[in-house]
Design a protein around this motif. Structure first.
Motif, PDB file in Angstrom:
ATOM      1  N   HIS A  69      34.782  33.292  39.770  1.00  0.00           N
ATOM      2  CA  HIS A  69      35.109  34.589  39.184  1.00  0.00           C
ATOM      3  C   HIS A  69      35.446  35.634  40.240  1.00  0.00           C
ATOM      4  O   HIS A  69      35.903  36.729  39.916  1.00  0.00           O
ATOM      5  CB  HIS A  69      33.916  35.107  38.388  1.00  0.00           C
ATOM      6  CG  HIS A  69      32.744  35.446  39.270  1.00  0.00           C
ATOM      7  ND1 HIS A  69      31.904  34.481  39.784  1.00  0.00           N
ATOM      8  CD2 HIS A  69      32.295  36.635  39.764  1.00  0.00           C
ATOM      9  CE1 HIS A  69      30.981  35.067  40.545  1.00  0.00           C
ATOM     10  NE2 HIS A  69      31.196  36.358  40.551  1.00  0.00           N
ATOM     11  N   LEU A  70      35.216  35.307  41.511  1.00  0.00           N
ATOM     12  CA  LEU A  70      35.238  36.301  42.578  1.00  0.00           C
ATOM     13  C   LEU A  70      36.442  36.140  43.496  1.00  0.00           C
ATOM     14  O   LEU A  70      36.832  35.027  43.830  1.00  0.00           O
ATOM     15  CB  LEU A  70      33.955  36.166  43.408  1.00  0.00           C
ATOM     16  CG  LEU A  70      33.696  37.208  44.505  1.00  0.00           C
ATOM     17  CD1 LEU A  70      33.513  38.588  43.900  1.00  0.00           C
ATOM     18  CD2 LEU A  70      32.458  36.816  45.317  1.00  0.00           C
ATOM     19  N   ALA A  71      37.014  37.267  43.911  1.00  0.00           N
ATOM     20  CA  ALA A  71      38.102  37.289  44.893  1.00  0.00           C
ATOM     21  C   ALA A  71      37.709  38.244  46.017  1.00  0.00           C
ATOM     22  O   ALA A  71      37.049  39.259  45.781  1.00  0.00           O
ATOM     23  CB  ALA A  71      39.402  37.755  44.253  1.00  0.00           C
ATOM     24  N   ALA A  85      44.814  38.623  41.877  1.00  0.00           N
ATOM     25  CA  ALA A  85      43.453  38.153  41.611  1.00  0.00           C
ATOM     26  C   ALA A  85      43.184  38.078  40.114  1.00  0.00           C
ATOM     27  O   ALA A  85      42.586  37.102  39.625  1.00  0.00           O
ATOM     28  CB  ALA A  85      42.440  39.083  42.283  1.00  0.00           C
ATOM     29  N   ALA A  86      43.635  39.079  39.384  1.00  0.00           N
ATOM     30  CA  ALA A  86      43.446  39.075  37.933  1.00  0.00           C
ATOM     31  C   ALA A  86      44.205  37.923  37.283  1.00  0.00           C
ATOM     32  O   ALA A  86      43.689  37.243  36.387  1.00  0.00           O
ATOM     33  CB  ALA A  86      43.892  40.416  37.353  1.00  0.00           C
ATOM     34  N   GLN A  87      45.406  37.680  37.750  1.00  0.00           N
ATOM     35  CA  GLN A  87      46.204  36.590  37.193  1.00  0.00           C
ATOM     36  C   GLN A  87      45.589  35.226  37.492  1.00  0.00           C
ATOM     37  O   GLN A  87      45.793  34.266  36.742  1.00  0.00           O
ATOM     38  CB  GLN A  87      47.628  36.663  37.741  1.00  0.00           C
ATOM     39  CG  GLN A  87      48.424  37.844  37.202  1.00  0.00           C
ATOM     40  CD  GLN A  87      49.814  37.932  37.805  1.00  0.00           C
ATOM     41  OE1 GLN A  87      50.185  37.160  38.678  1.00  0.00           O
ATOM     42  NE2 GLN A  87      50.604  38.895  37.323  1.00  0.00           N
ATOM     43  N   ALA A  88      44.818  35.155  38.578  1.00  0.00           N
ATOM     44  CA  ALA A  88      44.135  33.900  38.929  1.00  0.00           C
ATOM     45  C   ALA A  88      42.868  33.690  38.112  1.00  0.00           C
ATOM     46  O   ALA A  88      42.190  32.667  38.275  1.00  0.00           O
ATOM     47  CB  ALA A  88      43.809  33.882  40.414  1.00  0.00           C
ATOM     48  N   ARG A 108      37.253  37.968  37.726  1.00  0.00           N
ATOM     49  CA  ARG A 108      36.768  39.166  37.052  1.00  0.00           C
ATOM     50  C   ARG A 108      36.338  40.256  38.027  1.00  0.00           C
ATOM     51  O   ARG A 108      36.148  41.403  37.642  1.00  0.00           O
ATOM     52  CB  ARG A 108      35.617  38.827  36.119  1.00  0.00           C
ATOM     53  CG  ARG A 108      34.321  38.412  36.782  1.00  0.00           C
ATOM     54  CD  ARG A 108      33.162  38.364  35.784  1.00  0.00           C
ATOM     55  NE  ARG A 108      31.904  38.038  36.420  1.00  0.00           N
ATOM     56  CZ  ARG A 108      31.306  36.857  36.353  1.00  0.00           C
ATOM     57  NH1 ARG A 108      31.870  35.878  35.649  1.00  0.00           N
ATOM     58  NH2 ARG A 108      30.156  36.644  36.970  1.00  0.00           N
ATOM     59  N   SER A 109      36.162  39.873  39.330  1.00  0.00           N
ATOM     60  CA  SER A 109      35.738  40.845  40.332  1.00  0.00           C
ATOM     61  C   SER A 109      36.503  40.626  41.625  1.00  0.00           C
ATOM     62  O   SER A 109      36.788  39.488  41.998  1.00  0.00           O
ATOM     63  CB  SER A 109      34.237  40.727  40.618  1.00  0.00           C
ATOM     64  OG  SER A 109      33.467  40.983  39.472  1.00  0.00           O
ATOM     65  N   ALA A 110      36.807  41.736  42.288  1.00  0.00           N
ATOM     66  CA  ALA A 110      37.402  41.681  43.624  1.00  0.00           C
ATOM     67  C   ALA A 110      36.561  42.545  44.545  1.00  0.00           C
ATOM     68  O   ALA A 110      36.178  43.664  44.175  1.00  0.00           O
ATOM     69  CB  ALA A 110      38.843  42.183  43.606  1.00  0.00           C
ATOM     70  N   VAL A 111      36.250  42.037  45.741  1.00  0.00           N
ATOM     71  CA  VAL A 111      35.447  42.792  46.694  1.00  0.00           C
ATOM     72  C   VAL A 111      36.220  42.977  47.983  1.00  0.00           C
ATOM     73  O   VAL A 111      37.066  42.154  48.349  1.00  0.00           O
ATOM     74  CB  VAL A 111      34.102  42.094  46.987  1.00  0.00           C
ATOM     75  CG1 VAL A 111      33.233  42.047  45.737  1.00  0.00           C
ATOM     76  CG2 VAL A 111      34.314  40.697  47.548  1.00  0.00           C
ATOM     77  N   ARG A 140      38.578  45.818  33.794  1.00  0.00           N
ATOM     78  CA  ARG A 140      38.738  47.223  33.382  1.00  0.00           C
ATOM     79  C   ARG A 140      39.920  47.893  34.059  1.00  0.00           C
ATOM     80  O   ARG A 140      40.067  49.110  33.992  1.00  0.00           O
ATOM     81  CB  ARG A 140      37.460  47.996  33.698  1.00  0.00           C
ATOM     82  CG  ARG A 140      36.245  47.496  32.909  1.00  0.00           C
ATOM     83  CD  ARG A 140      35.036  48.333  33.234  1.00  0.00           C
ATOM     84  NE  ARG A 140      33.861  47.899  32.481  1.00  0.00           N
ATOM     85  CZ  ARG A 140      32.666  48.465  32.582  1.00  0.00           C
ATOM     86  NH1 ARG A 140      32.487  49.488  33.416  1.00  0.00           N
ATOM     87  NH2 ARG A 140      31.655  47.986  31.874  1.00  0.00           N
ATOM     88  N   ARG A 141      40.738  47.142  34.731  1.00  0.00           N
ATOM     89  CA  ARG A 141      41.881  47.733  35.432  1.00  0.00           C
ATOM     90  C   ARG A 141      42.836  48.396  34.454  1.00  0.00           C
ATOM     91  O   ARG A 141      43.050  47.942  33.354  1.00  0.00           O
ATOM     92  CB  ARG A 141      42.644  46.652  36.220  1.00  0.00           C
ATOM     93  CG  ARG A 141      41.846  46.099  37.384  1.00  0.00           C
ATOM     94  CD  ARG A 141      42.541  44.953  38.071  1.00  0.00           C
ATOM     95  NE  ARG A 141      43.737  45.379  38.779  1.00  0.00           N
ATOM     96  CZ  ARG A 141      44.980  45.116  38.383  1.00  0.00           C
ATOM     97  NH1 ARG A 141      45.206  44.437  37.281  1.00  0.00           N
ATOM     98  NH2 ARG A 141      46.000  45.520  39.080  1.00  0.00           N
TER      99      ARG A 141
END
Length: 331
Positions: free
Chosen positions: A83-85, A112-115, A118-121, A330-331
């Protein structure tokens, strides 16, 4: 810069040289006095991945074909972290505040969303305009870190004596590279000692440790041309690893080494094993790599115990950073 820069699919040698120019200029501007990775080390970092993640790269050039920005997107493939990028974005100091960073960040987070993440840090220097840049784009601060540095010439003499202090029921061992077969199973179990490390509000996920994973990490370090050293405390009662610390030494065997994980399993805490193993690591590193000048590490500000261990060994604050997280739903 085009509205939607495309990721590099087949980077050339010139692409990597251009990437290095951006990174070198940014590091010299943002962190003066700190070492800049060589072009060879940087290329190895960008191209050496494991089966646990994949990397997308962006290199942005202006109308004159001058490199102005870079970005990486690490997509984790482990079931517990898919779920993480992880995003790393750099803009050349000469081309900042022109909209390049905003458009590139939008492109990368969209990827990241397309992959399916749910979260990017991402991580930025504390107290800099980068924090405001991220906050106005929906990112939230989730973890504060202190980076520390130990100049090896400044190691107190008592550190060399610490490994000789009795620790009843335990003995020290160590190895370069891949863990020996006899310790592989218990070392994989000991990696679970990182499970309760402070992660703030980060959507970190779950790391599942097994022998294949710990061996692959060592192999990835070797493929990058670096050298991994591990020191472990072994319980005499069953011969299992109770705690450990890791150090990654640059390809040339000199300069600044990077401290990786240090952990002790909960049932073995309270015996000073963290300090013991880290002191032994410093002694061994100095003997094996006389060209090393410093060791660098990072530690969550909430991890008071490890901060105290590092301070006792002579580490001193170098800089502070903040991990920011974006909720992609939520983007």
């Amino acid at each position: 810069m085009p509205p939607n820069p495309a990721p590099l699919t087949s980077p050339t040698a010139e692409d990597f040289r251009a990437w290095h120019r951006v990174q070198s200029a940014a590091l010299a501007h943002d962190r003066p006095g700190e070492p800049v990775p060589t072009a060879t080390a940087l290329q190895a970092e960008l191209t050496t991945t494991s089966t646990r993640s994949r990397m997308l790269l962006w290199l942005v050039r202006n109308a004159n074909e001058e490199p102005v920005a870079t970005a990486t997107l690490r997509l984790f493939t482990d079931p517990g972290r898919s779920h993480l990028a992880e995003v790393r974005l750099t803009v050349h100091p000469a081309y900042r505040r022109l909209g390049t960073g905003s458009r590139l960040l939008s492109t990368v987070t969209e990827a990241a969303a397309q992959a399916g993440c749910r979260s990017a840090v991402t991580e930025v220097m504390a107290g800099t305009p980068y924090e405001g840049f991220l906050a106005t784009r929906g990112f939230t601060a989730v973890l504060r870190l202190t980076w520390l540095r130990l100049a090896l010439d400044d190691i107190p003499e008592r550190i060399d004596k610490l490994p000789d202090v009795p620790h009843p029921g335990y003995r020290l061992t160590g190895w370069p590279g891949v863990v020996p077969d006899a310790l592989a199973e218990s070392f994989a179990r000991a990696r679970q000692g990182m499970d309760d490390m402070p992660t703030g509000g980060m959507d970190f996920g779950e790391v599942r440790w097994d022998v294949a994973r710990v061996r692959e990490i060592a192999e990835v370090v070797a493929r990058r041309g670096e050298q991994l050293l591990t020191v472990a405390a072994v319980a005499e009662r069953d011969g299992a690893v109770a705690g450990y610390t890791e150090l990654v030494v640059p390809r040339e065997g000199g300069g600044t080494a990077q401290q990786y994980d240090t952990a002790v399993l909960p049932e073995h805490r309270g015996h000073g094993l963290g300090l013991w193993t880290k002191a032994e690591m410093l002694r061994r590193a100095r003997a094996r790599f006389p060209g090393l000048t410093a060791v660098q590490t990072d530690c969550a500000d909430d991890n008071r115990h490890m901060l105290a261990v590092n301070t006792a060994l002579g580490f001193r604050p170098l800089r502070r950073t903040v991990e920011y997280q974006l909720d992609l739903a939520r983007r």
